[in-house]
Design a protein around this motif. Structure first.
Motif, PDB file in Angstrom:
ATOM      1  N   ASP A 154       2.100   7.644 -11.137  1.00  0.00           N
ATOM      2  CA  ASP A 154       1.294   8.204 -10.056  1.00  0.00           C
ATOM      3  C   ASP A 154       0.290   9.259 -10.494  1.00  0.00           C
ATOM      4  OD1 ASP A 154       2.233   6.657  -7.954  1.00  0.00           O
ATOM      5  OD2 ASP A 154       3.953   7.948  -7.605  1.00  0.00           O
ATOM      6  N   VAL A 188       4.973   0.551 -15.419  1.00  0.00           N
ATOM      7  CA  VAL A 188       4.609   1.131 -14.126  1.00  0.00           C
ATOM      8  C   VAL A 188       4.530  -0.023 -13.137  1.00  0.00           C
ATOM      9  CG1 VAL A 188       3.348   3.043 -15.186  1.00  0.00           C
ATOM     10  CG2 VAL A 188       2.106   0.968 -14.533  1.00  0.00           C
ATOM     11  N   GLN A 228       0.472   0.716  -9.091  1.00  0.00           N
ATOM     12  CA  GLN A 228       0.120   1.897  -9.887  1.00  0.00           C
ATOM     13  C   GLN A 228      -0.854   1.517 -11.004  1.00  0.00           C
ATOM     14  OE1 GLN A 228       4.174   3.075 -10.930  1.00  0.00           O
ATOM     15  NE2 GLN A 228       3.915   4.979  -9.811  1.00  0.00           N
ATOM     16  N   SER A 243       8.667   5.889 -11.759  1.00  0.00           N
ATOM     17  CA  SER A 243       7.995   7.178 -11.984  1.00  0.00           C
ATOM     18  C   SER A 243       8.979   8.274 -12.387  1.00  0.00           C
ATOM     19  CB  SER A 243       7.232   7.612 -10.724  1.00  0.00           C
ATOM     20  OG  SER A 243       6.182   6.711 -10.447  1.00  0.00           O
TER      21      SER A 243
END
Length: 462
Positions: A143, A169, A173, A309
């Motif tokens: 992020d 990811v 993203q 994340s």
């Protein structure tokens, strides 16, 4: 207000110089020389402020008049005008004891927008005022990269390079970063994990000559501006609940991997916000939960999870907490970090562990728990959690006491992690901005995870 290093070898520096320094030149992290102490009267006055008004008051405590108030107000207003909700970070009630603080209403649908819209505008302001070049270098577990790119794309005098772990990811993203076509943006997809990306960033910033020669600036939460910006929504959420008559025993449950988001809550608490409990939620990469529960800080085996994340083993903001835990003893912090580099572990004594456990409660959420929580809350309350927020909610369910109110920080819109949510046969409609990403070409370079390879790419780009 001056800023000092956790390792004690940098002279106290002002706000703008601290922002430009990012990682302290001695390899430590910058923290305020002293934290403002807020009276009950001040907190009462702040309780009726809008998010923008509150952010202005909080930032004013830390900029030391280096930015005129009118300029600071414009920075704040410009930064939060990009959010889709008038409250910027609204509080949504799920049930009698649980609220969700929705931090995903910014342009990239992630909580990182709250800090990085401001930091992007701040860097642009500094570049114009000083007629200086700013080269931003950052690493992301998903992020931060998109939020940072969105904050500075197309801005004159600024170039940004973001490292992300290749194929680790979520697809959304990745698309948010790599579909940006502005010439001042470079995406490097690194063979390795986020910890590899973060290590490279820290080592390049620790090369002080290289950092100064190429005007490198930090966008990761090693930059103190990131943490200060994130303190604001703790105050705002607390005040929203107080205005609803919920003024006693308000706790926060925070999904965390890099320790930045919960450390911002810790600073707000140290400044005088009467937070009852800070609950630290991790996924199966649970180095932080083990530290709180056992006093041992030691990376385990990396695990890919449904909350990518938070797939982090070495938390970049942990050193800041050590500094406060050891009463500002920079020499001890320096020794502990050297020990960690040499031995891969830190063990704290029993009396300090009691202090840690007074500051935080912690719970590690496994993969199935995460998905079960998403399914349960969707079926029971009609509310869809992203898998990171689900970790925070699961930890709250485990650790919050009856009769207490907990605010779980919702760090991302569920559309960013549809791969995980579909595993529970839950379908969702993408927001228009996210759906449009799938039709755009991608711009990224896959590279080996070595300092030399990243340096080579940077020299070509800058």
């Amino acid at each position: 207000m001056k800023y000092i290093s956790t390792r004690g070898q940098v002279a106290p520096t002002g706000f703008i110089d601290a922002i430009l320094m990012g990682l302290a030149d001695d390899g430590g992290l910058l923290v305020p020389e002293q934290l403002p102490q807020l009276s009950e009267e001040t907190l009462k006055q702040w309780q009726q402020l809008s998010y923008q008004e509150l952010a202005l008051e909080v930032f004013s405590l830390f900029v030391n008049n280096e930015i005129p108030r009118a300029d600071l107000k414009k920075l704040v207003d410009d930064s939060y005008s990009t959010f889709r909700h008038e409250d910027v970070t609204p509080v949504h009630q799920i049930n009698e004891g649980l609220y969700v603080l929705e931090l995903f209403h910014g342009p990239t649908f992630a909580f990182k927008d709250v800090a990085l819209q401001f930091l992007g505008n701040l860097y642009s302001y500094i570049s114009r005022k000083n007629n200086s070049i700013i080269h931003i270098l950052g690493a992301t577990s998903g992020d931060t990269g998109a939020s940072a790119i969105e904050g500075v794309r197309g801005k004159e005098g600024i170039r940004i390079c973001i490292l992300h772990p290749h194929q680790k990811v979520s697809k959304v993203q990745e698309l948010q970063m790599t579909t940006v076509s502005d010439t001042n943006v470079l995406n490097l997809s690194v063979e390795g994990t986020f910890d590899d990306c973060q290590r490279i960033i820290k080592e390049l910033f620790a090369d002080v000559d290289f950092k100064h020669q190429y005007h490198l600036r930090a966008i990761n939460s090693i930059n103190i501006a990131r943490i200060l910006a994130q303190t604001v929504y703790y105050f705002y959420a607390y005040f929203q609940l107080a205005n609803k008559g919920q003024a006693e025993k308000i706790s926060f449950s925070v999904p965390t991997g890099n320790f930045g988001d919960i450390f911002a809550g810790y600073l707000a608490q140290q400044m005088g916000l009467p937070i009852h409990k800070l609950i630290l939620a991790t996924n199966e990469n649970n180095i932080l939960a083990r530290f709180v529960n056992e006093g041992l800080y030691q990376p385990g085996d990396f695990r890919g999870t449904y909350s990518p994340s938070m797939d982090i083993q070495v938390a970049s903001n942990f050193e800041r907490y050590l500094f406060y835990l050891y009463g500002g003893d920079a020499a001890t912090v320096t020794s502990l970090m050297a020990q960690f580099k040499a031995e891969g572990r830190i063990v704290i004594p029993e009396q300090l562990l009691k202090r840690v456990q007074a500051d935080f409660s912690a719970y590690s959420v496994d993969n199935e728990d995460c998905l079960n929580t998403i399914q349960e809350y969707h079926e029971k309350y009609g509310y869809l959690l992203d898998p990171h927020t689900a970790c925070g909610v699961a930890a709250s369910d485990k650790l919050a006491a009856d009769g207490e109110v907990t605010v779980a920080l919702s760090t991302a819109h569920p559309a960013k992690f549809d791969e995980s949510i579909r595993l529970r046969n839950i379908s969702q409609t993408y927001p228009e901005q996210i759906q449009a990403l799938f039709d755009k070409p991608q711009n990224q370079i896959v590279v080996d995870g070595t300092n030399e390879e990243i340096k080579k790419q940077l020299l070509t780009f800058f």
